[in-house]
Design a protein around this motif. Structure first.
Motif, PDB file in Angstrom:
ATOM      1  N   THR A 218      38.360  41.859  47.378  1.00 34.02           N
ATOM      2  CA  THR A 218      37.322  42.878  47.482  1.00 34.02           C
ATOM      3  C   THR A 218      37.351  43.471  48.889  1.00 34.02           C
ATOM      4  O   THR A 218      37.909  42.875  49.818  1.00 34.02           O
ATOM      5  CB  THR A 218      35.938  42.269  47.214  1.00 34.02           C
ATOM      6  N   ALA A 219      36.737  44.630  49.042  1.00 30.19           N
ATOM      7  CA  ALA A 219      36.793  45.341  50.313  1.00 30.19           C
ATOM      8  C   ALA A 219      36.155  44.561  51.448  1.00 30.19           C
ATOM      9  O   ALA A 219      36.575  44.672  52.609  1.00 30.19           O
ATOM     10  CB  ALA A 219      36.122  46.707  50.174  1.00 30.19           C
ATOM     11  N   ASP A 220      35.140  43.750  51.145  1.00 33.65           N
ATOM     12  CA  ASP A 220      34.432  43.020  52.185  1.00 33.65           C
ATOM     13  C   ASP A 220      34.799  41.532  52.239  1.00 33.65           C
ATOM     14  O   ASP A 220      34.060  40.723  52.777  1.00 33.65           O
ATOM     15  CB  ASP A 220      32.913  43.171  51.995  1.00 33.65           C
ATOM     16  N   ALA A 221      35.952  41.189  51.671  1.00 32.99           N
ATOM     17  CA  ALA A 221      36.364  39.779  51.603  1.00 32.99           C
ATOM     18  C   ALA A 221      36.592  39.195  52.989  1.00 32.99           C
ATOM     19  O   ALA A 221      37.161  39.851  53.869  1.00 32.99           O
ATOM     20  CB  ALA A 221      37.628  39.638  50.773  1.00 32.99           C
ATOM     21  N   THR A 222      36.121  37.983  53.186  1.00 33.48           N
ATOM     22  CA  THR A 222      36.408  37.222  54.411  1.00 33.48           C
ATOM     23  C   THR A 222      37.132  35.926  54.092  1.00 33.48           C
ATOM     24  O   THR A 222      37.596  35.238  54.992  1.00 33.48           O
ATOM     25  CB  THR A 222      35.109  36.904  55.168  1.00 33.48           C
ATOM     26  N   ASP A 223      37.214  35.593  52.813  1.00 35.17           N
ATOM     27  CA  ASP A 223      37.976  34.439  52.339  1.00 35.17           C
ATOM     28  C   ASP A 223      39.177  34.988  51.569  1.00 35.17           C
ATOM     29  O   ASP A 223      39.018  35.645  50.531  1.00 35.17           O
ATOM     30  CB  ASP A 223      37.112  33.559  51.435  1.00 35.17           C
ATOM     31  N   PHE A 224      40.370  34.751  52.087  1.00 28.44           N
ATOM     32  CA  PHE A 224      41.577  35.344  51.528  1.00 28.44           C
ATOM     33  C   PHE A 224      42.373  34.351  50.681  1.00 28.44           C
ATOM     34  O   PHE A 224      43.546  34.578  50.395  1.00 28.44           O
ATOM     35  CB  PHE A 224      42.438  35.897  52.666  1.00 28.44           C
ATOM     36  N   SER A 225      41.733  33.261  50.278  1.00 29.84           N
ATOM     37  CA  SER A 225      42.409  32.223  49.500  1.00 29.84           C
ATOM     38  C   SER A 225      43.017  32.777  48.224  1.00 29.84           C
ATOM     39  O   SER A 225      44.154  32.426  47.856  1.00 29.84           O
ATOM     40  CB  SER A 225      41.430  31.100  49.141  1.00 29.84           C
ATOM     41  N   LEU A 226      42.274  33.628  47.520  1.00 26.69           N
ATOM     42  CA  LEU A 226      42.757  34.139  46.230  1.00 26.69           C
ATOM     43  C   LEU A 226      44.079  34.870  46.394  1.00 26.69           C
ATOM     44  O   LEU A 226      44.998  34.703  45.586  1.00 26.69           O
ATOM     45  CB  LEU A 226      41.708  35.061  45.607  1.00 26.69           C
ATOM     46  N   LEU A 227      44.199  35.700  47.442  1.00 27.64           N
ATOM     47  CA  LEU A 227      45.439  36.431  47.684  1.00 27.64           C
ATOM     48  C   LEU A 227      46.605  35.468  47.863  1.00 27.64           C
ATOM     49  O   LEU A 227      47.651  35.597  47.201  1.00 27.64           O
ATOM     50  CB  LEU A 227      45.282  37.304  48.930  1.00 27.64           C
ATOM     51  N   TYR A 228      46.456  34.494  48.741  1.00 29.89           N
ATOM     52  CA  TYR A 228      47.556  33.572  49.023  1.00 29.89           C
ATOM     53  C   TYR A 228      47.861  32.678  47.822  1.00 29.89           C
ATOM     54  O   TYR A 228      49.036  32.391  47.530  1.00 29.89           O
ATOM     55  CB  TYR A 228      47.215  32.725  50.252  1.00 29.89           C
ATOM     56  N   GLN A 229      46.841  32.238  47.112  1.00 30.28           N
ATOM     57  CA  GLN A 229      47.060  31.396  45.930  1.00 30.28           C
ATOM     58  C   GLN A 229      47.810  32.157  44.842  1.00 30.28           C
ATOM     59  O   GLN A 229      48.712  31.612  44.198  1.00 30.28           O
ATOM     60  CB  GLN A 229      45.723  30.886  45.404  1.00 30.28           C
ATOM     61  N   GLN A 230      47.428  33.416  44.633  1.00 34.63           N
ATOM     62  CA  GLN A 230      48.109  34.217  43.620  1.00 34.63           C
ATOM     63  C   GLN A 230      49.561  34.485  43.993  1.00 34.63           C
ATOM     64  O   GLN A 230      50.456  34.425  43.145  1.00 34.63           O
ATOM     65  CB  GLN A 230      47.358  35.534  43.417  1.00 34.63           C
TER      66      GLN A 230
END
Length: 358
Positions: A218-230
């Protein structure tokens, strides 16, 4: 077509070839005692090296005496760039020659490193000859050094190319068998010691574009776990079923340095992430380096060859499997190959010790 010969991989004709040898010496107190000062030591060593490089017809030699790790990259202009932990050498092997010494005032190096950069046009076909010349120089230099210390020697070779070169209109390719260094050198009368360490691997650098970030965050994301996990899940899924099971994902902002675990262990510093694999081990290995609260500009993906991937023909079959996996990975991420580069680097390393001279 590549499918007609599974033991050859067809690489674009604009692929870049590179080779350099890295020699390392660990000087002790007795070594330094032979010189008036560290500065005097390094100047004398450089004079010895540069005299020998002329005798052995080597054209690009660099002495590093400030404990920084060399990183070699292709560039049309020749220059070096120092960071806190690295020295980056940019050069075109066809044209650039040179000699240099890198020191820090009032600093005594824990390791002395010498970088021998290959020069000329046919680097792969001349690799064994280049290696032999470097060994001859080091053997002669060793006789001049206090205590005649042991020398660790690493031979690094690399082919790099855009996976999407064909999509951009480059139709011409060349079929490589990619033979292992040990048999390739032996066939050219360059004998390597039985006791050596060899590792072959591929890296690909993926820019984390706005499209990728928008897809997973999301535009205001501060937790980037989903990106790296995917990214990790899709990468491992692309490699599944292809005997590609020694993998790493480095997305922590550091530059990956791949080594054999026979010599080095996993560790990092402010710039470098050392990643160690055992190619002789049959167990799968997945190493992942990222931080949930840190969004980086690019991610690095690493695929290491198993011992069995080094067939009598070479690593051609391995690289065909790697390319198939990377294309699958790119399709999952909807990467537009006609507009975006996906730089693939195929590395071959071999390491051994030149023992201390009597």
């Amino acid at each position: 077509m590549a499918s007609h010969n599974p033991h050859r991989v067809y690489i674009p004709t604009n692929a870049r070839s590179n080779q350099y040898l890295l020699a390392e010496i660990k000087p002790d107190a007795a070594f330094y005692a032979g010189f008036a000062s560290a500065a005097d030591c390094y100047q004398q060593l450089a004079q010895q090296l540069f005299a020998l490089m002329t005798q052995h017809e080597l054209r690009n030699v660099q002495l590093i005496a400030n404990d920084k790790l060399p990183v070699v990259r292709f560039h049309e202009e020749a220059y070096s760039l120092q960071t806190e932990k690295q020295i980056l050498f940019f050069y075109n092997p066809k044209y650039h020659e040179g000699q240099g010494i890198f020191t820090t005032p009032d600093y005594q190096a824990r390791k002395l490193r010498v970088v021998f950069l290959a020069t000329g046009e046919e680097l792969r076909s001349q690799a064994a000859l280049f290696h032999s010349k470097v060994v001859q120089l080091l053997t002669a230099w060793q006789q001049q050094l206090p205590g005649r210390p042991a020398i660790k020697l690493r031979d690094h070779q690399q082919l790099s190319y855009d996976l999407f070169a064909k999509a951009k209109g480059l139709k011409e390719s060349y079929g490589y068998k990619l033979r292992g260094l040990y048999p390739r050198y032996k066939a050219r009368q360059c004998t390597l010691p039985d006791e050596h360490s060899e590792i072959t691997y591929v890296t690909v650098t993926l820019p984390l574009t706005r499209q990728l970030k928008q897809h997973f965050l999301t535009a205001d994301a501060t937790d980037f776990s989903l990106l790296y996990q995917q990214l990790e899940q899709r990468f491992t899924a692309a490699c599944a079923g292809k005997k590609l099971d020694k993998l790493a994902v480095v997305a922590n902002g550091l530059t990956p340095v791949v080594r054999s675990s026979k010599w080095d262990k996993v560790e990092n510093n402010r710039e470098l992430q050392k990643v160690s694999f055992n190619p002789d081990c049959s167990e799968p290995q997945l190493l992942s380096f990222w931080q949930a609260d840190k969004l980086v500009e690019s991610a690095h993906f690493i695929i290491v060859a198993d011992k069995d991937d080094n067939t009598e023909f070479g690593y051609g079959r391995f690289m065909n499997q790697v390319e198939e996996a990377l294309r699958s990975f790119a399709r999952q991420l909807e990467i537009p190959g006609e507009r975006q580069d996906l730089l693939v680097r195929f590395y071959q390393h071999i390491s051994y010790i030149i023992p201390a001279a009597e």
